[in-house]
Design a protein around this motif. Sequence first.
Motif, PDB file in Angstrom:
ATOM      1  N   TYR A  61       6.150   3.417  -6.359  1.00 57.30           N
ATOM      2  CA  TYR A  61       5.096   4.427  -6.317  1.00 57.30           C
ATOM      3  C   TYR A  61       5.734   5.808  -6.423  1.00 57.30           C
ATOM      4  CZ  TYR A  61       1.273   7.350  -4.729  1.00 57.30           C
ATOM      5  OH  TYR A  61       0.324   8.331  -4.645  1.00 57.30           O
ATOM      6  N   ARG A  62       5.285   6.571  -7.423  1.00 59.42           N
ATOM      7  CA  ARG A  62       5.838   7.885  -7.737  1.00 59.42           C
ATOM      8  C   ARG A  62       7.350   7.838  -7.937  1.00 59.42           C
ATOM      9  NH1 ARG A  62       2.367  12.101  -3.874  1.00 59.42           N
ATOM     10  NH2 ARG A  62       0.341  11.714  -4.869  1.00 59.42           N
ATOM     11  N   GLU A 101       7.332  -4.038  -6.886  1.00 65.76           N
ATOM     12  CA  GLU A 101       6.720  -4.197  -8.212  1.00 65.76           C
ATOM     13  C   GLU A 101       5.502  -3.310  -8.327  1.00 65.76           C
ATOM     14  OE1 GLU A 101       5.746  -8.442  -9.009  1.00 65.76           O
ATOM     15  OE2 GLU A 101       5.480  -8.546  -6.845  1.00 65.76           O
ATOM     16  N   ALA A 102       5.233  -2.874  -9.551  1.00 63.66           N
ATOM     17  CA  ALA A 102       4.006  -2.154  -9.866  1.00 63.66           C
ATOM     18  C   ALA A 102       3.148  -3.063 -10.729  1.00 63.66           C
ATOM     19  CB  ALA A 102       4.327  -0.855 -10.600  1.00 63.66           C
ATOM     20  N   MET A 228      -2.948   0.978  -3.054  1.00 61.14           N
ATOM     21  CA  MET A 228      -3.780   1.156  -4.249  1.00 61.14           C
ATOM     22  C   MET A 228      -4.146   2.628  -4.384  1.00 61.14           C
ATOM     23  SD  MET A 228      -6.149  -2.094  -3.215  1.00 61.14           S
ATOM     24  CE  MET A 228      -5.293  -3.317  -2.201  1.00 61.14           C
ATOM     25  N   PRO A 229      -3.436   3.371  -5.233  1.00 59.12           N
ATOM     26  CA  PRO A 229      -3.667   4.817  -5.336  1.00 59.12           C
ATOM     27  C   PRO A 229      -5.086   5.189  -5.733  1.00 59.12           C
ATOM     28  CG  PRO A 229      -1.637   4.181  -6.457  1.00 59.12           C
ATOM     29  CD  PRO A 229      -2.338   2.918  -6.095  1.00 59.12           C
ATOM     30  N   LYS A 230      -5.735   4.363  -6.523  1.00 63.08           N
ATOM     31  CA  LYS A 230      -7.079   4.679  -7.017  1.00 63.08           C
ATOM     32  C   LYS A 230      -8.079   4.820  -5.880  1.00 63.08           C
ATOM     33  CE  LYS A 230     -10.666   2.862 -10.112  1.00 63.08           C
ATOM     34  NZ  LYS A 230     -11.004   1.763 -11.068  1.00 63.08           N
TER      35      LYS A 230
END
Length: 368
Positions: A61-62, A101-102, A228-230
């Motif tokens: 993440y980022r 993992e992404a 979950m960024p969304k």
Amino acid sequence: MAKKKSSSGLMLPKFWNQNSVKAILGMVAAGSFAFAFGQEKIQQFVSTATVSNSACLDQFYREVPPYLVKQSLEKNNYPLCFNGFNVMYSGVSKTPLWVAEALTPARLSQKIPREDSFHEENRVPREHRAVLQDYRASGYDRGHMAPNADMPTKAAQFDSFSLANMVPQAPKNNQQIWRELEEATRAIVTKQKQDVYVVTGPVYAGKKLKTIGNGVIVPTATYKAVYMPKTGTIGAYLAPNDNSLRVEVVSVCYLEEQLGINLFPQLTEEQKRNTYKLPLKAGAVKANVQFAYSHWDAESQCAEDVEASQLNALQSQFSSSGASLSSSADSSNSNSHTGSPDQGGDVQDAMIKQLIEALLQFILQLLK
């Protein structure tokens, strides 16, 4: 005595018969087939060894890796960049400490038929490396931390079978509870069309820990933290590494306190104290229904913040692991090795075995 003439006009010795001719022609044809077959396999494994810097950091993440806060975890570590996931491997436990993992809808739209290819990780020196023999007749499965079913390419699938991505996992934990959690995580991505950042790994709690083989430590539990960024949804699955089929959802802060690892350094403490009711099975995931809020964890000790310079140094280690293609793990005496993917003898043996089997089958068919 006249020599027997072949249909092609060549004169052959008398002791040559039709089967001999077919055998020679079969070997020539099989050789051509093997060359083409070998090219395809070689290309597959070459792609395994060419993970770019950006692709490596994209799994975080980022682009920020989890960070080991507990000093005792830093001994004999190996940051390893793979196709489709990254690993912080421990030469002490001979397992990963975390695997990141992404998962994206585009990634999971690729369906790769499973091909088991368990192998040792040659980027890890022999004295710190788990080997196949360690797991034989141990009573534990070779449990994927980054699941094979998450992988979008054959190269990524092959990488997922590295023992650097495995922990000794109780059969029912691996084959039922963990499988269902992996399926649920993928369902979030595919049904709700959102990215999910995942960090998975073992928990080692207690002073007396069981080992298998030549010192591979058996985890007391396994975890999977998701963000979950969304939607801002966050939480972590925690399951004892036994056959009890138990699992609970906890906060990321709770997990960080148990592990001594900052799992998502780019998130605030406030974010990591939030806990949502994560699905335990894929069927619980609905396309347009967000997950309900569970609770705010006010008691757990979140992992301390990490300085930017420390995170940058760790990013560089993973970038080097993905980009460098010339180091040799077996000749390294350092405590931190970030060399290139060297599939070495394991891949070569597998390729040779497949080529020989293909040749034999082809020749036998021609000789019938």
